[in-house]
Design a protein around this motif. Sequence first.
Motif, PDB file in Angstrom:
ATOM      1  N   PHE A 325       3.182  -7.159   1.463  1.00 44.81           N
ATOM      2  CA  PHE A 325       1.877  -7.147   0.804  1.00 44.81           C
ATOM      3  C   PHE A 325       1.679  -5.829   0.062  1.00 44.81           C
ATOM      4  CE2 PHE A 325       1.135 -10.427   3.888  1.00 44.81           C
ATOM      5  CZ  PHE A 325       0.200 -11.273   3.315  1.00 44.81           C
ATOM      6  N   ALA A 326       1.249  -5.903  -1.177  1.00 43.64           N
ATOM      7  CA  ALA A 326       0.799  -4.710  -1.892  1.00 43.64           C
ATOM      8  C   ALA A 326      -0.596  -4.355  -1.410  1.00 43.64           C
ATOM      9  CB  ALA A 326       0.791  -4.959  -3.392  1.00 43.64           C
ATOM     10  N   SER A 327      -0.972  -3.089  -1.557  1.00 44.84           N
ATOM     11  CA  SER A 327      -2.297  -2.658  -1.089  1.00 44.84           C
ATOM     12  C   SER A 327      -3.406  -3.433  -1.801  1.00 44.84           C
ATOM     13  CB  SER A 327      -2.478  -1.151  -1.297  1.00 44.84           C
ATOM     14  OG  SER A 327      -2.345  -0.813  -2.666  1.00 44.84           O
ATOM     15  N   LYS A 328      -3.210  -3.761  -3.090  1.00 45.60           N
ATOM     16  CA  LYS A 328      -4.223  -4.522  -3.829  1.00 45.60           C
ATOM     17  C   LYS A 328      -4.424  -5.899  -3.203  1.00 45.60           C
ATOM     18  CE  LYS A 328      -6.892  -5.348  -7.463  1.00 45.60           C
ATOM     19  NZ  LYS A 328      -7.155  -6.792  -7.325  1.00 45.60           N
ATOM     20  N   GLU A 329      -3.337  -6.546  -2.779  1.00 48.28           N
ATOM     21  CA  GLU A 329      -3.451  -7.861  -2.146  1.00 48.28           C
ATOM     22  C   GLU A 329      -4.222  -7.767  -0.840  1.00 48.28           C
ATOM     23  OE1 GLU A 329       0.377 -10.477  -3.163  1.00 48.28           O
ATOM     24  OE2 GLU A 329       0.883  -8.585  -2.209  1.00 48.28           O
ATOM     25  N   LEU A 330      -3.915  -6.744  -0.044  1.00 53.37           N
ATOM     26  CA  LEU A 330      -4.621  -6.574   1.229  1.00 53.37           C
ATOM     27  C   LEU A 330      -6.083  -6.223   1.003  1.00 53.37           C
ATOM     28  CD1 LEU A 330      -1.890  -4.628   3.232  1.00 53.37           C
ATOM     29  CD2 LEU A 330      -2.723  -6.934   3.731  1.00 53.37           C
ATOM     30  N   VAL A 341     -12.608  -1.906   3.185  1.00 53.55           N
ATOM     31  CA  VAL A 341     -11.597  -0.901   3.497  1.00 53.55           C
ATOM     32  C   VAL A 341     -11.173  -0.263   2.178  1.00 53.55           C
ATOM     33  CG1 VAL A 341     -10.800  -2.068   5.592  1.00 53.55           C
ATOM     34  CG2 VAL A 341      -9.741  -2.614   3.384  1.00 53.55           C
ATOM     35  N   SER A 342     -10.207   0.632   2.243  1.00 54.73           N
ATOM     36  CA  SER A 342      -9.782   1.347   1.056  1.00 54.73           C
ATOM     37  C   SER A 342      -8.272   1.318   0.965  1.00 54.73           C
ATOM     38  CB  SER A 342     -10.282   2.799   1.111  1.00 54.73           C
ATOM     39  OG  SER A 342      -9.703   3.566   0.073  1.00 54.73           O
ATOM     40  N   SER A 343      -7.762   1.430  -0.257  1.00 53.41           N
ATOM     41  CA  SER A 343      -6.322   1.540  -0.446  1.00 53.41           C
ATOM     42  C   SER A 343      -5.874   2.993  -0.459  1.00 53.41           C
ATOM     43  CB  SER A 343      -5.906   0.857  -1.754  1.00 53.41           C
ATOM     44  OG  SER A 343      -6.582   1.426  -2.844  1.00 53.41           O
ATOM     45  N   GLN A 366       5.721   1.338   2.182  1.00 52.66           N
ATOM     46  CA  GLN A 366       4.547   1.702   2.967  1.00 52.66           C
ATOM     47  C   GLN A 366       3.491   2.378   2.099  1.00 52.66           C
ATOM     48  OE1 GLN A 366       7.339   2.887   6.666  1.00 52.66           O
ATOM     49  NE2 GLN A 366       5.237   3.566   6.918  1.00 52.66           N
ATOM     50  N   SER A 367       3.944   3.215   1.179  1.00 49.51           N
ATOM     51  CA  SER A 367       3.002   3.885   0.275  1.00 49.51           C
ATOM     52  C   SER A 367       2.331   2.883  -0.649  1.00 49.51           C
ATOM     53  CB  SER A 367       3.753   4.945  -0.536  1.00 49.51           C
ATOM     54  OG  SER A 367       2.917   5.553  -1.484  1.00 49.51           O
ATOM     55  N   GLU A 368       3.090   1.883  -1.109  1.00 43.52           N
ATOM     56  CA  GLU A 368       2.565   0.916  -2.066  1.00 43.52           C
ATOM     57  C   GLU A 368       1.653  -0.128  -1.421  1.00 43.52           C
ATOM     58  OE1 GLU A 368       6.186  -0.503  -3.700  1.00 43.52           O
ATOM     59  OE2 GLU A 368       6.484   1.257  -4.976  1.00 43.52           O
ATOM     60  N   SER A 369       1.740  -0.276  -0.098  1.00 47.37           N
ATOM     61  CA  SER A 369       0.909  -1.295   0.552  1.00 47.37           C
ATOM     62  C   SER A 369      -0.088  -0.679   1.530  1.00 47.37           C
ATOM     63  CB  SER A 369       1.790  -2.312   1.285  1.00 47.37           C
ATOM     64  OG  SER A 369       2.504  -1.708   2.341  1.00 47.37           O
ATOM     65  N   ALA A 370      -0.306   0.635   1.427  1.00 48.63           N
ATOM     66  CA  ALA A 370      -1.144   1.330   2.412  1.00 48.63           C
ATOM     67  C   ALA A 370      -2.608   0.947   2.308  1.00 48.63           C
ATOM     68  CB  ALA A 370      -0.995   2.838   2.247  1.00 48.63           C
ATOM     69  N   ILE A 371      -3.214   0.748   3.466  1.00 48.39           N
ATOM     70  CA  ILE A 371      -4.644   0.505   3.579  1.00 48.39           C
ATOM     71  C   ILE A 371      -5.223   1.524   4.558  1.00 48.39           C
ATOM     72  CG2 ILE A 371      -6.386  -1.084   4.515  1.00 48.39           C
ATOM     73  CD1 ILE A 371      -5.443  -1.948   1.810  1.00 48.39           C
ATOM     74  N   ARG A 372      -6.339   2.116   4.170  1.00 50.05           N
ATOM     75  CA  ARG A 372      -7.049   3.045   5.059  1.00 50.05           C
ATOM     76  C   ARG A 372      -8.268   2.346   5.633  1.00 50.05           C
ATOM     77  NH1 ARG A 372     -10.055   8.031   2.409  1.00 50.05           N
ATOM     78  NH2 ARG A 372     -11.444   6.324   1.815  1.00 50.05           N
TER      79      ARG A 372
END
Length: 745
Positions: A325-330, A341-343, A366-372
């Motif tokens: 999953f890309a962060s945008k998808e999540l 939440v935030s990317s 991991q960097s490209e799909s990161a969620i905070r």
Amino acid sequence: MGALTRPSIEEIYLDTNATTPVLPQAVVAVEQVMQALYGNPSSTHITGLKARHLMESTRDLARQVLGASSGHLIFTSGATEGIQTAVVSALSSVKSQPALLNKPKKLLLYGATEHKAVPNTLKHWNQLLDINAEIVPIPVNQQGLLDVDFIRRHAKDALMICTMAVNNETGARQDLSAIEQAIRSENKACLWMVDCVQALGKTDLALSNTSIDYAPFSGHKLYAMKGIGLLYVRENAPFSPFIAGGGQEQGLRSGTENLPGIASLKPILEALLDPEHKTFRSLATLTAFRQQLAAALQKAFSGLVFNNDFSVSVPTTLNFSVKGFASKELLDLFDAANIRVSSGSACSSGATRSFVLDAMGLPAWQSESAIRLSFGPAMTQAQLDAACERIQQASDALRYSCRHPGHLRPEQAIDGLLQLKSGADCCYLLINQSQCVVIDPVEALLPRIIETVQCAGLTVKAILDTHNHGDHISAADALSQALALPRIDVDALGWPLNATKGELGLPAIEIGNNVLSRLATPGHTDDAVALLLSSNGVIKAAFVGDTVLHGGLGRTDFASSDPVALYQSLKRLSDILPAKALLLPAHDYHNLLFTSFEAEQRNNPLLAKVLAPVSMMDALTFAKEKTALDAALESPSQGTEIRCGVTNLELKLSAEQELCLDDLANLERPLLIDVRESHEHHLQHFNNDDSAPLSRLAQYLLEHPEDTPLVCYCRSGSRSQLAAAALTRLGRKAYHIKGGVALSQ
């Protein structure tokens, strides 16, 4: 058209590192000040004295919370002003000391994972004040902790060192004592700023017991109003007012004090000093909350990894990634579930990857799909339980688009054309009657392709490439092995050697009711082909590789390229294809999804000359002009990204195409198109008859060729804007709802 009605789901807010809601007690305090305590703190009459008392009593509370019995505490507009003031004060002091200014080696050090406000401020004032120091990031390890030995080695040459107490993306908590020892053992005079924005309320502070020179804070990160902050300045540390004027704040920061903002801080500080934790939870409780959230996330998403080490992080921040999953998808998934939440940092949320995780040396995926995910100390158990339940609901919804890690079969079978993207690379799945052909597979999309095939129970008839790609290796073999497909005799592009001629008189593969025919189109490469999608002898679309791109043509400066052959292939393709048939390229540099010869002739002067009814250009002239265009691209031999064609587009929707909900009444029989993914529809559905996620929009057009006005919408308006732009290029009447669901609730 379907009625567009607003969903009503309670918001779960888990983005407090970006900002927090204002605490109810703070709201009351602000209202009281604005209604009754409106005096100017600089006035000497009774109303002004009451205002000053509120201001000074709040400052006294802040001294207790921050352990700042000495030094100055200045009210500011927030952390950014505090950072500016600290840097200007430090560098102005350097400017006035020739011995420092003329040092042969001058460094300004900052943590590599520091908020961008810090290095950008250092660069700005270093140049403006003509300090001419070298600005150097301090490396961090995989936990996000600063390299103390690096600090020790470079401290003697440092004019100023900027670190942070707690990182805003990962919650990593720095060992300030170790950093202090490293700095002061080598340079007692070096000025040290510590960004304490994320530390307030999450870790103990005793500023007067340290040699920290400057420490900025921001109220809106801990339930106070926006526009109020504090700056701690150590006793005798150099200070230059950043805002000069009427001399307020004892001449340290001019401008009428923000009394409502200061009032909003007071109940926050009182709550932090409350030993019974009636408003803010204890550290032990917050740690237990984090564990419960972590367990809920791990249960909801297999393949989830945490990017922050809990042992060195404050308990209110969780940073995670989910494989595939890309962060945008999540982010879209959580937002559809009304979980905020935030990317990454809210100040850099437009980025596609996290510079913080990159600096920590974590893998690119991991960097490209990161969620905070972050919560504040006022979190309650009831709120936490609701958040965990909603996280599970978000995970469960993924089965509606074959994204669930358990590969649960969707309620409705997938059929038709599915377009997947990784960066500019496009991959297509052509699905019909439980059969599937994969076209131009790329490695980054293998997990998505595999989960779709397995989830929907598809039989893969072929894995095809449109040419030998210059910018990446085909993932056809890897995909075939992962799916354990039986071996068949195929050529270098995956085409079955036993394929016979089909309805178009070309080598063909039947897939359900559709026929996929192969036409040689050399030029971009000598092996390039177009795959023509037809039914009952009518061509509806063509997978054209890099022969035709959105706004351009495939480059012809590879060793296997030939611009004269490309000229002939373009003519051959245009003779066979209907002008409005969809062209589906292997690369999409402008997020335009699809195109057509009709659209490209309107937008590409070179192609228009080639395809004019009476040819305006011969092959040799085309080759000369095409060679000149290719010369402007990066050389294929360079290590930079290879762009596979010349593209130059500026896409803007007209003001008339940017709609709000009320504008729908002015359109004649518009068709509303929800371009969000199907799991988002399930979680937060606007009642609507049609949905066409971006990945399925091409199929939607194949099924709806009529020229009905199309109004696209999505969560934020970004995807619907892309869809409207792509449709407009095709000549369709297309609009989108500006701001999307977010501004329609």
